[in-house]
Write a protein that holds these residues in place. Sequence first.
Motif, mmCIF file in Angstrom:
data_model
loop_
_atom_site.group_PDB
_atom_site.id
_atom_site.type_symbol
_atom_site.label_atom_id
_atom_site.label_comp_id
_atom_site.label_asym_id
_atom_site.label_seq_id
_atom_site.Cartn_x
_atom_site.Cartn_y
_atom_site.Cartn_z
ATOM 1 N N PRO A 149 0.824 -1.212 0.000
ATOM 2 C CA PRO A 149 0.000 0.000 0.000
ATOM 3 C C PRO A 149 0.855 1.257 0.000
ATOM 4 C CG PRO A 149 0.045 -1.004 2.179
ATOM 5 C CD PRO A 149 0.733 -1.963 1.265
ATOM 6 N N ALA A 150 0.297 2.309 -0.541
ATOM 7 C CA ALA A 150 0.995 3.597 -0.581
ATOM 8 C C ALA A 150 0.961 4.260 0.790
ATOM 9 C CB ALA A 150 0.340 4.509 -1.620
ATOM 10 N N GLU A 151 1.970 5.068 1.047
ATOM 11 C CA GLU A 151 2.010 5.872 2.267
ATOM 12 C C GLU A 151 2.958 7.044 2.042
ATOM 13 O OE1 GLU A 151 4.902 4.131 5.396
ATOM 14 O OE2 GLU A 151 3.864 2.393 4.547
ATOM 15 N N LEU A 152 2.717 8.109 2.777
ATOM 16 C CA LEU A 152 3.534 9.312 2.627
ATOM 17 C C LEU A 152 3.771 9.928 3.999
ATOM 18 C CD1 LEU A 152 4.911 11.554 0.942
ATOM 19 C CD2 LEU A 152 2.654 12.642 0.735
ATOM 20 N N HIS A 153 5.040 10.265 4.263
ATOM 21 C CA HIS A 153 5.419 10.904 5.521
ATOM 22 C C HIS A 153 6.350 12.074 5.196
ATOM 23 C CE1 HIS A 153 3.934 7.220 7.430
ATOM 24 N NE2 HIS A 153 4.635 6.585 6.530
ATOM 25 N N ILE A 154 6.043 13.240 5.757
ATOM 26 C CA ILE A 154 6.890 14.418 5.559
ATOM 27 C C ILE A 154 7.140 15.045 6.925
ATOM 28 C CG2 ILE A 154 7.232 16.584 4.334
ATOM 29 C CD1 ILE A 154 5.156 15.728 2.314
ATOM 30 N N ARG A 155 8.402 15.273 7.250
ATOM 31 C CA ARG A 155 8.802 15.891 8.506
ATOM 32 C C ARG A 155 9.602 17.153 8.204
ATOM 33 N NH1 ARG A 155 5.879 12.512 9.739
ATOM 34 N NH2 ARG A 155 6.023 10.800 11.255
ATOM 35 N N ALA A 156 9.256 18.229 8.884
ATOM 36 C CA ALA A 156 9.978 19.488 8.705
ATOM 37 C C ALA A 156 10.575 19.932 10.027
ATOM 38 C CB ALA A 156 9.050 20.564 8.157
ATOM 39 N N THR A 157 11.839 20.302 10.000
ATOM 40 C CA THR A 157 12.507 20.939 11.123
ATOM 41 C C THR A 157 12.996 22.305 10.656
ATOM 42 O OG1 THR A 157 14.683 20.035 10.544
ATOM 43 C CG2 THR A 157 13.254 18.668 11.952
ATOM 44 N N VAL B 166 5.388 27.594 5.890
ATOM 45 C CA VAL B 166 5.585 28.322 7.137
ATOM 46 C C VAL B 166 6.679 27.655 7.955
ATOM 47 C CG1 VAL B 166 3.215 29.142 7.183
ATOM 48 C CG2 VAL B 166 3.780 26.998 8.277
ATOM 49 N N PRO B 167 7.343 28.394 8.840
ATOM 50 C CA PRO B 167 8.454 27.827 9.611
ATOM 51 C C PRO B 167 7.961 26.956 10.752
ATOM 52 C CG PRO B 167 8.081 30.095 10.267
ATOM 53 C CD PRO B 167 7.148 29.834 9.113
ATOM 54 N N GLY B 168 8.932 26.367 11.418
ATOM 55 C CA GLY B 168 8.618 25.586 12.611
ATOM 56 C C GLY B 168 8.470 24.110 12.329
ATOM 57 N N PRO B 169 8.734 23.283 13.326
ATOM 58 C CA PRO B 169 8.573 21.831 13.160
ATOM 59 C C PRO B 169 7.116 21.472 12.866
ATOM 60 C CG PRO B 169 9.837 22.360 15.149
ATOM 61 C CD PRO B 169 9.254 23.643 14.659
ATOM 62 N N ARG B 170 6.912 20.576 11.906
ATOM 63 C CA ARG B 170 5.576 20.109 11.574
ATOM 64 C C ARG B 170 5.690 18.803 10.801
ATOM 65 N NH1 ARG B 170 2.502 23.654 10.325
ATOM 66 N NH2 ARG B 170 3.795 25.267 11.277
ATOM 67 N N SER B 171 4.599 18.078 10.719
ATOM 68 C CA SER B 171 4.625 16.816 10.002
ATOM 69 C C SER B 171 3.294 16.573 9.307
ATOM 70 C CB SER B 171 4.928 15.655 10.952
ATOM 71 O OG SER B 171 3.878 15.494 11.899
ATOM 72 N N PHE B 172 3.363 15.726 8.282
ATOM 73 C CA PHE B 172 2.170 15.288 7.549
ATOM 74 C C PHE B 172 2.335 13.809 7.259
ATOM 75 C CE2 PHE B 172 0.310 14.407 3.295
ATOM 76 C CZ PHE B 172 -1.029 14.531 3.644
ATOM 77 N N SER C 113 -2.743 4.296 3.449
ATOM 78 C CA SER C 113 -3.689 3.844 2.435
ATOM 79 C C SER C 113 -5.138 4.044 2.858
ATOM 80 C CB SER C 113 -3.451 2.369 2.116
ATOM 81 O OG SER C 113 -3.555 1.580 3.295
ATOM 82 N N ASP C 114 -5.383 4.253 4.176
ATOM 83 C CA ASP C 114 -6.760 4.494 4.620
ATOM 84 C C ASP C 114 -7.253 5.887 4.246
ATOM 85 O OD1 ASP C 114 -5.340 6.077 6.371
ATOM 86 O OD2 ASP C 114 -5.850 4.933 8.164
ATOM 87 N N GLY C 115 -6.341 6.756 3.761
ATOM 88 C CA GLY C 115 -6.728 8.089 3.310
ATOM 89 C C GLY C 115 -6.927 9.103 4.414
ATOM 90 N N ILE C 116 -6.632 8.759 5.667
ATOM 91 C CA ILE C 116 -6.813 9.694 6.785
ATOM 92 C C ILE C 116 -5.512 10.465 7.001
ATOM 93 C CG2 ILE C 116 -7.295 9.920 9.243
ATOM 94 C CD1 ILE C 116 -8.960 7.388 9.072
ATOM 95 N N PRO C 117 -5.512 11.785 6.812
ATOM 96 C CA PRO C 117 -4.291 12.571 7.014
ATOM 97 C C PRO C 117 -4.094 12.909 8.487
ATOM 98 C CG PRO C 117 -6.031 13.978 6.177
ATOM 99 C CD PRO C 117 -6.616 12.594 6.260
ATOM 100 N N HIS C 118 -2.842 12.980 8.888
ATOM 101 C CA HIS C 118 -2.477 13.329 10.261
ATOM 102 C C HIS C 118 -1.561 14.545 10.201
ATOM 103 C CE1 HIS C 118 -3.962 9.367 11.695
ATOM 104 N NE2 HIS C 118 -3.535 8.964 10.507
ATOM 105 N N LEU C 119 -1.981 15.628 10.834
ATOM 106 C CA LEU C 119 -1.233 16.883 10.831
ATOM 107 C C LEU C 119 -0.765 17.200 12.238
ATOM 108 C CD1 LEU C 119 -3.631 19.037 8.600
ATOM 109 C CD2 LEU C 119 -1.771 17.567 7.864
ATOM 110 N N ARG C 120 0.509 17.536 12.379
ATOM 111 C CA ARG C 120 1.081 17.910 13.660
ATOM 112 C C ARG C 120 1.938 19.155 13.457
ATOM 113 N NH1 ARG C 120 -1.952 14.395 14.232
ATOM 114 N NH2 ARG C 120 -1.789 12.432 15.384
ATOM 115 N N GLY C 121 1.879 20.091 14.410
ATOM 116 C CA GLY C 121 2.733 21.262 14.308
ATOM 117 C C GLY C 121 2.104 22.480 14.926
ATOM 118 N N THR C 122 2.547 23.638 14.477
ATOM 119 C CA THR C 122 2.071 24.927 14.959
ATOM 120 C C THR C 122 1.233 25.576 13.879
ATOM 121 O OG1 THR C 122 4.120 25.134 16.232
ATOM 122 C CG2 THR C 122 2.795 27.120 15.963
ATOM 123 N N ALA C 123 0.170 26.286 14.307
ATOM 124 C CA ALA C 123 -0.724 26.909 13.328
ATOM 125 C C ALA C 123 -1.419 28.110 13.949
ATOM 126 C CB ALA C 123 -1.770 25.907 12.843
#
Length: 424
Positions: free
Chosen positions: A172-180, A244-250, A254-264
């Motif tokens: 299954p497909a999956e995508l992970h992006i981490r920003a520092t 935008v700056p700051g630590p965040r993740s996406f 495959s279940d299609g549910i996005p998970h967002l973490r960070g500052t907003a």
Amino acid sequence: MRLKLLLFMLILLPMATGVHAWLFCRDNLPVLTQVAMERLKAAGVRDPVVELRFFDLAVSGEAPDPAARQRALASMRTLVPLRLRPGAEHIVVRASLSGRLEGGTLHLSGWFPQGDEIKKLSRLLADLRPDLKLDTKELHTSAEVSWPEGVKLPLTTTGPMLKPLIDTLRVPAELHIRATEEAIVLSGLLPDITLKAELVAALAEAAAGRVVDPAGLKASPHVLPASFAKPHELAAFVGGYFRVPGPRSFDILSDGIPHLRGTATRQLESVWLALLRPVTGAAKVDVQFTLVPSVYHFPGYHPLSKISPEALKPLRESLHASTILFDAGSASLPPQEQTKLALLAPALLAAGPALGLVIGAHPDPGAPLAAEKALGQARAEAVLSFMVQQGVPAADISATVFDSVPAGSPSAPASPRSVELLVK
């Protein structure tokens, strides 16, 4: 008399020989055939066939590997009084392939005819599953091995040899992006190389000096299709979200549910969710944001001001300690706050026109939004007007209302009736 007896013996001898041969075939050949069958099965030969013509032996069947074939033929050569006829050794070894997936390594085993098909297979699997390491130590070649009927070279993912293995490897497909503050790192599996290219390009444009590292993100047609794999829509979202700056993740699976973490900020949260909607449709979004009043409050925000870092640091500290407070329901600047601002004016004048300031009012999160925005704007403009009166150039100063932050949160202002001065 003797002549007649001799003639009788000559006539009787062929008859006796025929009877003996008939008795031998009736009583002994079935036993020898069964013994030969048992020896072939013991050597691992599948579907063995034994043919006897008196003492001449012919065998056929399929051995699992060359060693088993040699054991089977050796056992036939020692089966006295039978003789294995030359050219009657029809025990074959068909090419075989199996795979065992352990962690990130695919262990291949089996037998191929001599040639370069193992190298070609390795390249094919590397293209399909670039995330896997290949172990071919148990995959051998031999001149005694032949391709099964119906197998055509080169081997393909849909052919009878590879399809069973390929089907077990589809993932299954999956995508992970981490920003520092220093880098944006991508990982996962995508079904389309075009999608990967668009994501990397969108993040490179939004990186603002951060390194974009796509090494952990693999794209392969062997990855299962995913509902979120929409190149233009997904690239538009990640470009805006990671701008935008700051630590965040996406993260999205495959279940299609996005998970967002960070500052907003509240406003940016709305913008990002709007960008995400074409990607995920009606899927639930898992959001865990730390809300702040503005992008200037993001962790790791680097001011765009052109003044030197040596002058910028103490100035930001002075501004942070000089929050302007207003009376409830009023936009009039209290005298004591005017004094506070007057003391700041010399440092702002010394910084020059390259400084760049934002004057932001904090609304009361518990009051009506429209009224609080109007009151906050009036307070910010009151501070701006006073600073201009002190001689501070208004060329790069803006007055605005920050987003409200829930009371009690770490980034909530000390007072909702306050105005803050920040370096842009």
